[in-house]
Design an enzyme around this catalytic site. Structure first.
Site, PDB file in Angstrom:
ATOM      1  N   PHE A 199     -24.414 -54.256 -19.342  1.00 22.54           N
ATOM      2  CA  PHE A 199     -25.902 -54.556 -19.188  1.00 22.54           C
ATOM      3  C   PHE A 199     -26.548 -55.487 -20.160  1.00 22.54           C
ATOM      4  O   PHE A 199     -27.431 -56.275 -20.042  1.00 22.54           O
ATOM      5  CB  PHE A 199     -26.706 -53.143 -19.230  1.00 22.54           C
ATOM      6  CG  PHE A 199     -28.182 -53.209 -19.005  1.00 22.54           C
ATOM      7  CD1 PHE A 199     -28.628 -53.939 -17.882  1.00 22.54           C
ATOM      8  CD2 PHE A 199     -28.890 -52.155 -19.855  1.00 22.54           C
ATOM      9  CE1 PHE A 199     -30.317 -53.730 -17.832  1.00 22.54           C
ATOM     10  CE2 PHE A 199     -30.413 -52.200 -19.440  1.00 22.54           C
ATOM     11  CZ  PHE A 199     -30.863 -53.080 -18.548  1.00 22.54           C
ATOM     12  N   LYS A 201     -24.921 -57.347 -22.152  1.00 16.76           N
ATOM     13  CA  LYS A 201     -24.734 -58.777 -22.025  1.00 16.76           C
ATOM     14  C   LYS A 201     -25.559 -59.650 -21.126  1.00 16.76           C
ATOM     15  O   LYS A 201     -25.504 -60.964 -21.302  1.00 16.76           O
ATOM     16  CB  LYS A 201     -22.904 -58.850 -21.336  1.00 16.76           C
ATOM     17  CG  LYS A 201     -22.196 -58.332 -22.453  1.00 16.76           C
ATOM     18  CD  LYS A 201     -20.477 -58.604 -21.860  1.00 16.76           C
ATOM     19  CE  LYS A 201     -19.617 -58.335 -22.715  1.00 16.76           C
ATOM     20  NZ  LYS A 201     -18.051 -58.116 -22.040  1.00 16.76           N
ATOM     21  N   TYR A 202     -26.032 -59.120 -20.361  1.00 13.05           N
ATOM     22  CA  TYR A 202     -26.858 -59.677 -19.300  1.00 13.05           C
ATOM     23  C   TYR A 202     -28.059 -60.570 -20.224  1.00 13.05           C
ATOM     24  O   TYR A 202     -28.366 -61.560 -20.180  1.00 13.05           O
ATOM     25  CB  TYR A 202     -27.599 -58.828 -18.116  1.00 13.05           C
ATOM     26  CG  TYR A 202     -28.960 -59.333 -17.574  1.00 13.05           C
ATOM     27  CD1 TYR A 202     -28.650 -60.086 -16.438  1.00 13.05           C
ATOM     28  CD2 TYR A 202     -30.050 -59.123 -17.899  1.00 13.05           C
ATOM     29  CE1 TYR A 202     -29.939 -60.690 -15.861  1.00 13.05           C
ATOM     30  CE2 TYR A 202     -31.172 -59.432 -17.495  1.00 13.05           C
ATOM     31  CZ  TYR A 202     -31.207 -60.249 -16.374  1.00 13.05           C
ATOM     32  OH  TYR A 202     -32.208 -60.888 -15.739  1.00 13.05           O
ATOM     33  N   PHE A 203     -28.668 -59.529 -20.926  1.00 13.23           N
ATOM     34  CA  PHE A 203     -29.722 -59.893 -21.786  1.00 13.23           C
ATOM     35  C   PHE A 203     -29.215 -61.124 -22.904  1.00 13.23           C
ATOM     36  O   PHE A 203     -29.739 -62.092 -23.236  1.00 13.23           O
ATOM     37  CB  PHE A 203     -30.516 -58.691 -22.938  1.00 13.23           C
ATOM     38  CG  PHE A 203     -31.202 -57.820 -21.551  1.00 13.23           C
ATOM     39  CD1 PHE A 203     -32.208 -58.257 -21.331  1.00 13.23           C
ATOM     40  CD2 PHE A 203     -30.380 -56.711 -21.252  1.00 13.23           C
ATOM     41  CE1 PHE A 203     -32.916 -57.278 -20.143  1.00 13.23           C
ATOM     42  CE2 PHE A 203     -31.109 -55.636 -20.470  1.00 13.23           C
ATOM     43  CZ  PHE A 203     -32.262 -56.046 -20.112  1.00 13.23           C
ATOM     44  N   GLY A 318     -33.765 -49.727 -26.444  1.00 16.00           N
ATOM     45  CA  GLY A 318     -32.303 -49.932 -26.485  1.00 16.00           C
ATOM     46  C   GLY A 318     -31.665 -48.805 -26.273  1.00 16.00           C
ATOM     47  O   GLY A 318     -32.233 -47.648 -25.807  1.00 16.00           O
ATOM     48  N   GLU A 346     -33.629 -40.523 -22.970  1.00 16.40           N
ATOM     49  CA  GLU A 346     -32.963 -41.124 -21.833  1.00 16.40           C
ATOM     50  C   GLU A 346     -31.402 -40.953 -22.373  1.00 16.40           C
ATOM     51  O   GLU A 346     -30.633 -41.928 -22.867  1.00 16.40           O
ATOM     52  CB  GLU A 346     -33.149 -42.682 -22.150  1.00 16.40           C
ATOM     53  CG  GLU A 346     -32.367 -43.688 -21.113  1.00 16.40           C
ATOM     54  CD  GLU A 346     -32.739 -45.147 -21.034  1.00 16.40           C
ATOM     55  OE1 GLU A 346     -32.185 -45.671 -19.989  1.00 16.40           O
ATOM     56  OE2 GLU A 346     -33.156 -45.599 -21.947  1.00 16.40           O
ATOM     57  N   HIS A 371     -38.767 -42.466 -19.660  1.00 19.02           N
ATOM     58  CA  HIS A 371     -37.601 -42.000 -19.020  1.00 19.02           C
ATOM     59  C   HIS A 371     -37.726 -40.452 -19.061  1.00 19.02           C
ATOM     60  O   HIS A 371     -37.959 -39.868 -18.233  1.00 19.02           O
ATOM     61  CB  HIS A 371     -36.382 -42.484 -19.646  1.00 19.02           C
ATOM     62  CG  HIS A 371     -35.998 -43.898 -19.563  1.00 19.02           C
ATOM     63  ND1 HIS A 371     -35.340 -44.266 -18.215  1.00 19.02           N
ATOM     64  CD2 HIS A 371     -36.000 -44.695 -20.299  1.00 19.02           C
ATOM     65  CE1 HIS A 371     -35.145 -45.555 -18.206  1.00 19.02           C
ATOM     66  NE2 HIS A 371     -35.296 -46.054 -19.423  1.00 19.02           N
ATOM     67  N   ASP A 428     -38.053 -49.878 -14.445  1.00 18.06           N
ATOM     68  CA  ASP A 428     -37.251 -50.284 -15.616  1.00 18.06           C
ATOM     69  C   ASP A 428     -36.943 -51.739 -15.605  1.00 18.06           C
ATOM     70  O   ASP A 428     -37.406 -52.577 -16.130  1.00 18.06           O
ATOM     71  CB  ASP A 428     -36.196 -49.239 -15.734  1.00 18.06           C
ATOM     72  CG  ASP A 428     -35.440 -49.240 -17.168  1.00 18.06           C
ATOM     73  OD1 ASP A 428     -36.218 -49.752 -18.191  1.00 18.06           O
ATOM     74  OD2 ASP A 428     -34.545 -48.744 -17.428  1.00 18.06           O
TER      75      ASP A 428
END
Length: 501
Positions: A199, A201-203, A318, A346, A371, A428
């Site tokens: 996840f 790495k996407y950003f 984060g 979370e 959350h 989210d």
């Protein structure tokens, strides 16, 4: 003798029958009392709403009862990636898609639109790409000339690559970098840390793509458009406010980025006057030291001084388990005059510093808790949340995809709904898991989390909650417009527009 025996037996049967009836009555009374504790219990449905409710509940019960009889076929017991497309074809999903949903109060800016949209951005002129040696990852950069550095192989212009390869195959490969959706998620995303690694790495990967100023502006504008199309009226969007860049070598500060958000919001409202706009929650990363948080707060204060009506407040974001606990930042974030909208709870780790962020968020005076997944383990805090009317921004599908819970029937939202907690539903980061803006979350919450008895009253209350707990200054205008749209929605159901869908 026989007469006495018959008399005694008759009286015994009558007595047992009376006991049975009393138990049944008490049973019904208890069930009724419990239903009156649920979210939406105080709403009185009109005649039209009652008719619409019958239609909606018939569809809901049909799905739940089929799953109860055939548990292996119940879609929502599987991974979200397996059923996210299938449920779109159901009548109930389509009704929920058309339903006015109020506001979206928990969404992270660059993860709201899906991979097909992001892929389209790679057709922009002046975009360069750099694949690593095994092509397991890719970097992006907008530039008039070939970029230098930050590439282990070579920078290539996206346009040139497409001119010299099979475009369909190339785009299929590229799209995979913009989604978490895979065929075998349970085998690959084995635990919370692993899925968060993918996840994150996407950003990292998309950062230089999104932070090109023209793309940033377009992405946000189209995000507002997607919200409107999913029948959302208003958003409070969280952003790390990264510095932006352009082809002329200019860079833009976090404050500049906030200004751009406000400008685009105003343009969108002018283009679509029926949308109520947006506010910003400045939400930088929490895995930092105290001095960095001090700088964050300074930036937030500067934005608030420049745009007091646009900045809703401050948050730190984060992965909860890897970030610094909130208690370490007390000196930096207390007495700032900024409204707080804290991510907290979370986590599945009961009694750890991650879990105890819930205590800190409440004591710091947070307006809402992002959350609040772990709150269910803290009865005292649940009482405090309800007493202080701190809204819980629940993101069911996010919690499923990011491995906090595997089956929505076990999500703590069920408890929050059953006790009329101040819940707002949100999504989210729906883009990377290819969910719709809010409809998927409403569907999963309604069918997979809430009681089989939870009905239109709960749906209406959840939408209203998102308006009541927003920071929008004139809530009465929001609620008034919502009621108008809700009436039209109910009429569309009653008039049998869904019978043949």
């Amino acid at each position: 003798m026989w007469s006495l025996t018959i008399f005694l037996l008759t009286n015994i049967v009558m007595a047992m029958s009376q006991i049975h009836e009393n138990v049944l009555r008490e049973r019904e009374t208890l069930i009724e009392k419990e239903l009156k504790m649920m979210v939406g219990h105080s709403i009185e449905l009109s005649d039209s709403e009652l008719k619409a409710n019958e239609i909606i509940m018939d569809l809901k019960r049909e799905e739940i009862d089929y799953g109860f009889r055939n548990p292996k076929d119940f879609n929502l017991s599987k991974h979200f990636f397996e059923y996210k497309e299938q449920v779109k074809d159901t009548k109930l999903y389509k009704i929920l898609k058309s339903m006015p949903k109020g506001a979206m109060l928990h969404g992270h800016d660059t993860a709201i639109l899906g991979p097909d949209y992001v892929l389209g951005l790679t057709y922009y002129d002046d975009l360069w790409m750099c694949f690593n040696e095994d092509e397991s990852d890719v970097s992006f950069m907008f530039s008039k000339h070939r970029p230098t550095g930050l590439c282990g192989t070579k920078w290539e212009r996206a346009k040139d690559i497409r001119e010299n390869t099979n475009v369909t195959e190339f785009d299929t490969k590229l799209r995979k970098f913009f989604t978490l959706v895979i065929d075998n998620p349970q085998e690959v995303y084995t635990d919370v840390n692993t899925v968060w690694e993918y996840f994150s790495k996407y950003f990292i990967r998309t950062g230089p793509l999104f932070t090109y100023k023209p793309v940033w502006e377009k992405y946000y504008y189209d995000t507002l458009l997607a919200l409107r199309e999913d029948n959302v009226m208003y958003i409070e969007i969280r952003s790390v406010l990264p510095p932006l860049y352009d082809l002329e070598g200019n860079t833009y500060t976090s404050v500049d980025t906030a200004k751009i958000y406000k400008q685009v919001t105003e343009k969108f409202k002018k283009d679509y006057p029926d949308f109520f706009g947006a506010k910003l929650i400045y939400a930088p990363l929490k895995l930092v030291d105290r001095q960095t948080v001090k700088n964050y707060v300074k930036i937030a204060k500067e934005i608030h001084e420049l745009m007091p009506d646009f900045l809703a407040g401050f948050d730190l974001v984060g992965q909860e388990d890897l970030g610094r606990p909130l208690k370490e930042f007390y000196p930096e974030i207390t007495n700032t005059s900024l409204n707080l909208y804290c991510h907290a709870g979370e986590t599945n780790w009961y009694g750890t510093s991650s879990d105890e962020n819930l205590f800190d968020a409440i004591l710091l005076g947070t307006k809402r808790i992002g959350h609040a997944f772990a709150l269910v383990k803290h009865p005292l805090l649940m009482t405090e949340v309800k007493k202080r009317q701190i809204a819980l921004e629940v993101n069911v599908i996010s919690n499923l995809v990011l491995k906090l819970v595997d089956d929505p029937r076990n999500h703590p939202l069920a408890t929050y709904l059953s006790q009329d907690m101040p819940v707002v539903l949100s999504s989210d980061d729906p883009g990377p898991w290819e969910a719709e803006i809010l409809t998927h979350d409403f569907y999963v919450a309604f069918v997979g989390v809430s009681s089989r008895h939870a009905d239109l009253k709960m749906l209406k209350q959840l939408a209203l909650n998102s308006l009541y707990h927003s920071s929008y200054s004139e809530k009465h205008n929001l609620v008034h417009e919502f009621q108008i749209r809700w009436t039209k929605f109910i009429d569309s159901i009653v008039k049998d527009q869904w019978v043949h869908v």
